[in-house]
Scaffold this motif. Structure first.
Motif, PDB file in Angstrom:
ATOM      1  N   ARG A   1       0.855  -1.194   0.000  1.00 16.95           N
ATOM      2  CA  ARG A   1       0.000   0.000   0.000  1.00 16.95           C
ATOM      3  C   ARG A   1       0.890   1.243   0.000  1.00 16.95           C
ATOM      4  O   ARG A   1       1.777   1.397   0.848  1.00 16.95           O
ATOM      5  N   LEU A  58       2.127   5.007   0.705  1.00 14.55           N
ATOM      6  CA  LEU A  58       1.889   6.143   1.627  1.00 14.55           C
ATOM      7  C   LEU A  58       2.920   7.226   1.365  1.00 14.55           C
ATOM      8  O   LEU A  58       4.072   6.944   1.031  1.00 14.55           O
ATOM      9  N   VAL A 113       4.576  10.318   3.656  1.00 15.75           N
ATOM     10  CA  VAL A 113       4.680  10.909   4.999  1.00 15.75           C
ATOM     11  C   VAL A 113       5.574  12.144   4.904  1.00 15.75           C
ATOM     12  O   VAL A 113       6.725  12.055   4.438  1.00 15.75           O
ATOM     13  N   ILE A 136       0.823  11.687   7.486  1.00 13.07           N
ATOM     14  CA  ILE A 136       0.561  11.051   6.186  1.00 13.07           C
ATOM     15  C   ILE A 136      -0.141  12.068   5.331  1.00 13.07           C
ATOM     16  O   ILE A 136      -1.229  12.557   5.672  1.00 13.07           O
ATOM     17  N   THR A 137       0.481  12.430   4.278  1.00 15.18           N
ATOM     18  CA  THR A 137      -0.099  13.434   3.389  1.00 15.18           C
ATOM     19  C   THR A 137      -0.697  12.821   2.137  1.00 15.18           C
ATOM     20  O   THR A 137      -1.487  13.480   1.449  1.00 15.18           O
ATOM     21  N   GLY A 177      -2.368   8.847   0.926  1.00 18.42           N
ATOM     22  CA  GLY A 177      -2.662   7.488   1.332  1.00 18.42           C
ATOM     23  C   GLY A 177      -3.126   7.415   2.763  1.00 18.42           C
ATOM     24  O   GLY A 177      -3.329   8.442   3.430  1.00 18.42           O
ATOM     25  N   SER A 178      -3.325   6.157   3.188  1.00 15.89           N
ATOM     26  CA  SER A 178      -3.781   5.937   4.557  1.00 15.89           C
ATOM     27  C   SER A 178      -3.389   4.545   4.988  1.00 15.89           C
ATOM     28  O   SER A 178      -3.039   3.690   4.162  1.00 15.89           O
ATOM     29  N   LEU A 179      -3.456   4.303   6.253  1.00 13.99           N
ATOM     30  CA  LEU A 179      -3.199   2.982   6.798  1.00 13.99           C
ATOM     31  C   LEU A 179      -4.450   2.132   6.664  1.00 13.99           C
ATOM     32  O   LEU A 179      -5.591   2.621   6.769  1.00 13.99           O
ATOM     33  N   SER A 208      -1.244   0.214  12.328  1.00 13.25           N
ATOM     34  CA  SER A 208      -0.845   1.446  13.014  1.00 13.25           C
ATOM     35  C   SER A 208       0.578   1.799  12.638  1.00 13.25           C
ATOM     36  O   SER A 208       1.307   0.976  12.083  1.00 13.25           O
ATOM     37  N   ASP A 233       1.878  -3.818  10.887  1.00  9.38           N
ATOM     38  CA  ASP A 233       0.872  -4.400  10.002  1.00  9.38           C
ATOM     39  C   ASP A 233       0.940  -5.925   9.993  1.00  9.38           C
ATOM     40  O   ASP A 233       0.336  -6.603   9.154  1.00  9.38           O
ATOM     41  N   TYR A 236       3.428  -1.931   3.037  1.00 10.38           N
ATOM     42  CA  TYR A 236       3.332  -0.539   2.599  1.00 10.38           C
ATOM     43  C   TYR A 236       4.622  -0.125   1.906  1.00 10.38           C
ATOM     44  O   TYR A 236       5.707  -0.610   2.242  1.00 10.38           O
TER      45      TYR A 236
END
Length: 481
Positions: A66, A68, A70, A91-92, A94-96, A101, A127, A134
């Protein structure tokens, strides 16, 4: 969870729809050619009854990591000797995934102070696959600021002092120390140019003393600053002992011990004080020089008076001069030859209440007919007075019968004198002057025998403008009818 597409080996032209209830990867983690299990397969459609169908199947598929992004957060902080930043990246893009966490951190490029410093983000994702599920893109921030660490100074003391009219303070720096230096770093406090100043010049306890002129040096000093180049402590300013002295003012005897003095003192130049006293007294009331004077009730007032203690008594000397008075012997005092002298009378300036004269006036010696100067004699008002004496003349006169003598001498003169106004003189008037009997007559032939008993000669007379002057005696004696 997985998504699959189903296919089958139906007879061409048959109408069927295949479906499934679940499709699951062998695990959730990213990877390639991962096993996928499908269950609950069923078919429907007009031709479905013509078939039996397997209810499960398997296949493979990929789970890609995934993505992301940051980005570091801007941060401004005080120097602490590390590159750490307390700001948290965000996180600018994407997302978890749900259940995952992450812990994001960032750090400065160097530990040193400065502006436009680079902040680099980092972090770890939880994860279940060591974060491999990620792909993270980290973006730096270049607006970071590390400010100099503020240091405080302790251990500087100031000496208490006696009031001197200034704010100057003596400071002690032998135990001075810096507080706040990061362990292991080299920063040195310099007190070489340090000075101390009381908050004001006035006396008081636990007064603030401001200390200035402090500085720091050392290999790491650029990362530090003093909270100010000054600090403060406290010390006392105790009141100064003011010495008030007195100068006596001379006076003339007035029968009292009252004295007047002027006060002076050793105040600090420029201070505003007024010194006063309640009483000043001579040791006694009598005239004299350098007499002791005692002053009591000395006090001070004024805007600077609280900065001093003061002596309440003092002593000095001054003179009490004898009081000048004038004594004048009364004129016209006389006696008949052979009698005792009278008590000579006089007039005088008044004495201080309660004071009296002693003694009496005297006169020049002699008991012959004539005049004698009246002197001060033993008359005195005491040492507290200075007498200026005005004398007079005392007369001793003859006991002769004046009227008989006049007739005798008048008849003996031939011719009788003519007065300046042409009137004939019938008789001469007798006048007593300084004790002697004189008979008025012009300078003519006279019977000198008639004058012998009066001790006068012709040369004792001068006739001028109708008056006779007795030579050697004061005053002009008028010629009387």
């Amino acid at each position: 969870n997985a998504t699959v597409t189903l296919s089958d080996d139906r007879i061409a032209g048959d109408v069927l729809t295949a479906a499934y209830t679940t499709a699951s990867f062998i695990d959730k983690n990213a990877g390639t050619a991962k096993s996928v299990s499908i269950s609950g397969i069923s078919i429907s459609g007009i031709d479905s009854a013509n078939y039996t169908v397997n209810t499960t199947a398997s296949t493979t598929a990929d789970i890609t990591a995934r993505p992301l992004t940051v980005t570091a957060a801007t941060d401004t902080r005080e120097y602490n000797g590390t590159t750490s930043s307390t700001a948290v990246p965000a996180i600018t893009v994407g997302s978890l995934a749900a259940g995952d966490s992450a812990v994001w951190t960032q750090s400065f490029d160097t530990k040193d102070t400065g502006t436009a410093k680079v902040l680099t983000p980092s972090g770890a994702i939880t994860d279940g696959n060591a974060g491999n599920n990620y792909t993270v893109t980290f973006i730096n921030d270049s607006t970071g600021v590390i400010t100099q660490k503020a240091l405080t100074v302790s251990g500087i003391t100031a000496d208490s002092k006696v009031y001197d009219g200034t704010v100057n303070a003596v400071i002690n720096t032998s135990t001075a120390a810096l507080a706040g230096v990061v362990s292991g770093e080299t920063v040195t406090l310099s007190t070489l140019g340090a000075t101390g100043s009381f908050i004001d010049k006035n006396a008081g306890l636990s007064k603030t003393v401001n200390i200035s002129g402090l500085s720091i040096s050392g290999a790491d000093s650029a990362n530090y600053t003093l909270t100010t180049t000054s600090t403060s402590t406290t010390a006392d300013i105790t009141p100064r002992a003011l010495t008030v002295t007195a100068a006596g003012i001379n006076k003339v005897y007035d029968g009292t011990t009252n004295a007047t003095v002027t006060l002076s003192d050793d105040r600090i130049a420029g201070d505003v004080l007024t010194a006063a006293y309640t009483t000043a007294s001579f040791i006694d009331k009598n005239a004299g020089t350098a007499k002791s004077v005692s002053i009591s009730g000395i006090s001070i007032s004024g805007i600077d008076s609280a900065n001093y203690t003061v002596n309440t008594t003092a002593s000095t000397t001054a003179d009490i001069a004898a009081r000048p008075i004038t004594v004048s012997a009364n004129a016209g005092q006389s006696k008949v030859v052979g009698e005792d002298d009278p008590v000579f009378t006089y007039t005088n300036d008044p004495l201080i209440a309660g004071d009296t004269f002693s003694g009496a006036l005297g006169r020049a010696a002699g008991e012959e007919i004539g005049t004698y100067a009246i002197s001060q004699g033993t008359l005195s008002a005491g040492a507290d007075y200075s007498i200026a004496f005005n004398p007079a003349l005392f007369s001793i006169i003859s006991a002769v019968n004046t009227e008989q003598a006049v007739n005798q001498i008048s008849n003996s003169i031939n011719p009788r004198p003519i007065l300046p106004d042409g009137q004939q003189l019938n008789q001469y008037q007798v006048n007593t002057y300084t004790g002697a009997v004189y008979f008025y007559h012009p300078l003519t032939e006279i019977d000198m025998a008639a004058f012998e008993q009066f001790d006068l000669t012709e040369e004792d007379y001068r006739f001028l403008n109708g008056e006779l002057n007795i030579v050697g005696h004061e005053g002009i004696l008028p010629l009387l009818r």
